[in-house]
Design a protein around this motif. Structure first.
Motif, short mmCIF file in Angstrom:
data_model
loop_
_atom_site.label_atom_id
_atom_site.label_comp_id
_atom_site.label_asym_id
_atom_site.label_seq_id
_atom_site.Cartn_x
_atom_site.Cartn_y
_atom_site.Cartn_z
N ARG A 48 0.83 -1.21 0.00
CA ARG A 48 0.00 0.00 0.00
C ARG A 48 0.87 1.27 0.00
O ARG A 48 0.56 2.24 -0.69
CB ARG A 48 -0.93 0.02 1.21
CG ARG A 48 -1.91 -1.14 1.26
CD ARG A 48 -3.21 -0.81 0.57
NE ARG A 48 -4.17 -1.89 0.76
CZ ARG A 48 -4.68 -2.59 -0.23
NH1 ARG A 48 -4.34 -2.35 -1.49
NH2 ARG A 48 -5.57 -3.55 0.00
N GLN A 49 1.93 1.26 0.77
CA GLN A 49 2.80 2.43 0.85
C GLN A 49 3.49 2.72 -0.49
O GLN A 49 3.56 3.86 -0.92
CB GLN A 49 3.84 2.25 1.96
CG GLN A 49 3.26 2.20 3.36
CD GLN A 49 2.63 3.52 3.76
OE1 GLN A 49 1.42 3.68 3.70
NE2 GLN A 49 3.45 4.47 4.14
N ILE A 50 4.01 1.68 -1.14
CA ILE A 50 4.67 1.88 -2.44
C ILE A 50 3.65 2.25 -3.50
O ILE A 50 3.91 3.11 -4.36
CB ILE A 50 5.49 0.64 -2.84
CG1 ILE A 50 6.66 0.42 -1.85
CG2 ILE A 50 6.02 0.77 -4.27
CD1 ILE A 50 7.69 1.54 -1.79
N ALA A 51 2.47 1.66 -3.46
CA ALA A 51 1.42 2.01 -4.43
C ALA A 51 1.04 3.49 -4.31
O ALA A 51 0.74 4.13 -5.32
CB ALA A 51 0.19 1.13 -4.23
N ALA A 52 1.10 4.03 -3.10
CA ALA A 52 0.80 5.46 -2.93
C ALA A 52 1.89 6.33 -3.53
O ALA A 52 1.61 7.42 -4.04
CB ALA A 52 0.62 5.78 -1.45
N LEU A 53 3.14 5.86 -3.48
CA LEU A 53 4.25 6.61 -4.09
C LEU A 53 4.27 6.50 -5.61
O LEU A 53 4.78 7.38 -6.29
CB LEU A 53 5.60 6.06 -3.59
CG LEU A 53 6.17 6.57 -2.30
CD1 LEU A 53 7.54 5.95 -2.07
CD2 LEU A 53 6.24 8.07 -2.26
N ALA A 54 3.76 5.39 -6.11
CA ALA A 54 3.86 5.09 -7.54
C ALA A 54 2.51 4.67 -8.11
O ALA A 54 2.34 3.54 -8.57
CB ALA A 54 4.89 3.99 -7.74
N PRO A 55 1.54 5.56 -8.09
CA PRO A 55 0.19 5.18 -8.52
C PRO A 55 0.15 4.73 -9.97
O PRO A 55 0.78 5.33 -10.84
CB PRO A 55 -0.64 6.45 -8.30
CG PRO A 55 0.34 7.57 -8.20
CD PRO A 55 1.63 6.97 -7.72
N GLY A 56 -0.58 3.63 -10.19
CA GLY A 56 -0.80 3.14 -11.54
C GLY A 56 0.33 2.30 -12.11
O GLY A 56 0.20 1.76 -13.21
N LEU A 57 1.44 2.16 -11.39
CA LEU A 57 2.56 1.37 -11.91
C LEU A 57 2.43 -0.10 -11.48
O LEU A 57 1.84 -0.40 -10.45
CB LEU A 57 3.89 1.96 -11.45
CG LEU A 57 4.21 3.34 -12.05
CD1 LEU A 57 5.49 3.90 -11.48
CD2 LEU A 57 4.30 3.26 -13.56
N PRO A 58 2.98 -1.01 -12.27
CA PRO A 58 2.76 -2.44 -12.02
C PRO A 58 3.62 -3.03 -10.91
O PRO A 58 4.73 -2.56 -10.66
CB PRO A 58 3.13 -3.07 -13.37
CG PRO A 58 4.13 -2.15 -13.95
CD PRO A 58 3.72 -0.77 -13.51
N PHE A 59 3.09 -4.05 -10.31
CA PHE A 59 3.80 -4.87 -9.31
C PHE A 59 3.98 -6.25 -9.92
O PHE A 59 3.37 -6.58 -10.93
CB PHE A 59 2.99 -4.96 -8.02
CG PHE A 59 2.94 -3.67 -7.25
CD1 PHE A 59 3.68 -3.52 -6.09
CD2 PHE A 59 2.18 -2.60 -7.69
CE1 PHE A 59 3.64 -2.32 -5.38
CE2 PHE A 59 2.14 -1.40 -6.99
CZ PHE A 59 2.87 -1.27 -5.83
N ASP A 60 4.81 -7.07 -9.29
CA ASP A 60 5.00 -8.43 -9.76
C ASP A 60 5.16 -9.34 -8.54
O ASP A 60 5.37 -8.88 -7.42
CB ASP A 60 6.23 -8.53 -10.66
CG ASP A 60 6.18 -9.74 -11.60
OD1 ASP A 60 5.24 -10.55 -11.50
OD2 ASP A 60 7.09 -9.87 -12.42
N TYR A 61 5.06 -10.64 -8.79
CA TYR A 61 5.35 -11.59 -7.72
C TYR A 61 6.83 -11.53 -7.39
O TYR A 61 7.67 -11.43 -8.29
CB TYR A 61 4.98 -13.02 -8.14
CG TYR A 61 3.49 -13.25 -8.25
CD1 TYR A 61 2.68 -13.20 -7.12
CD2 TYR A 61 2.90 -13.50 -9.48
CE1 TYR A 61 1.31 -13.41 -7.22
CE2 TYR A 61 1.53 -13.71 -9.59
CZ TYR A 61 0.75 -13.65 -8.45
OH TYR A 61 -0.61 -13.85 -8.54
N ALA A 62 7.17 -11.59 -6.11
CA ALA A 62 8.57 -11.55 -5.71
C ALA A 62 9.28 -12.84 -6.10
O ALA A 62 10.46 -12.83 -6.42
CB ALA A 62 8.68 -11.31 -4.21
N ASP A 63 8.57 -13.94 -6.09
CA ASP A 63 9.13 -15.23 -6.45
C ASP A 63 8.47 -15.73 -7.73
O ASP A 63 7.29 -15.44 -7.97
CB ASP A 63 8.90 -16.26 -5.33
CG ASP A 63 9.48 -15.78 -4.00
OD1 ASP A 63 10.64 -15.33 -3.99
OD2 ASP A 63 8.77 -15.87 -2.99
#
Length: 196
Positions: free
Chosen positions: A49-64
């Protein structure tokens, strides 16, 4: 082609000190890009949630790496983390984030956004030419990196310590690294590592 050489110039358990010294070094760059490379391992819902607030709309991925049990195909995380409730998001953890983000946005909010995982900020730029040391700046390689909870520029294992690196030409530039370390009252803390 090739990677920068990253010299560790500070290790500390004090998050604020690592960040302050990294920003002091960043201020020495003659040119600084408008974005920073932000990498984060995100083991908790709060971290995401904290990173999503810094980088709205950008993609995430599975860590593994994850694969479909039936087909063996790789499974990519393609959901909007802001559209998931905490329980739904928890099912996908740990996640990772690795994208260019606006420099001011990261600089203004990263300390509040830091979580339990490893996080890296990379400021790419160019060191000024230093005729006295016969050292030129290289925009492709130069910059500063602060790695929270790590001591390897290429994101090795999690540690209690936070490390600041200066990045220089792919051929290395120990005299420049020493001068930069001295600027923050430190010294080069080991061999050059493979950088970006």
């Amino acid at each position: 082609m090739g990677n920068s050489r990253a010299y560790p110039v500070l290790r500390t358990t004090d998050v604020g000190e690592a960040y302050r010294q990294a920003k002091r070094l960043r201020a020495l760059l003659e040119l600084v890009e408008d974005t920073v490379w932000l990498f984060a391992e995100l083991p908790t819902v709060r971290d995401v949630r904290q990173i999503a607030a810094l980088a709205p709309g950008l993609p995430f991925d599975y860590a593994d790496t994850r694969t479909d049990p039936a087909t063996g195909d790789y499974v990519w995380f393609d959901l909007d983390v802001t559209a998931l409730d905490d329980a739904e998001l928890e099912e996908h953890l740990p996640l990772s984030f690795s994208e260019d983000v606006g420099r001011e946005r990261v600089e203004d909010g990263i300390l509040a956004a830091l979580g339990e995982g490893m996080t890296s900020i990379e400021w790419h730029g160019c060191w000024p030419d230093d005729p006295d040391a016969d050292s030129d700046g290289y925009p492709k390689y130069d910059g500063v990196q602060v790695l929270f909870h790590g001591d390897e520029a290429q994101y090795g294992d999690w540690t209690e310590e936070h490390t600041v690196f200066v990045h220089v030409t792919k051929f290395g530039d120990l005299p420049r690294a020493r001068k930069l370390a001295a600027h923050i009252g430190s010294e080069v803390l080991g061999e050059a590592q493979l950088g970006w």
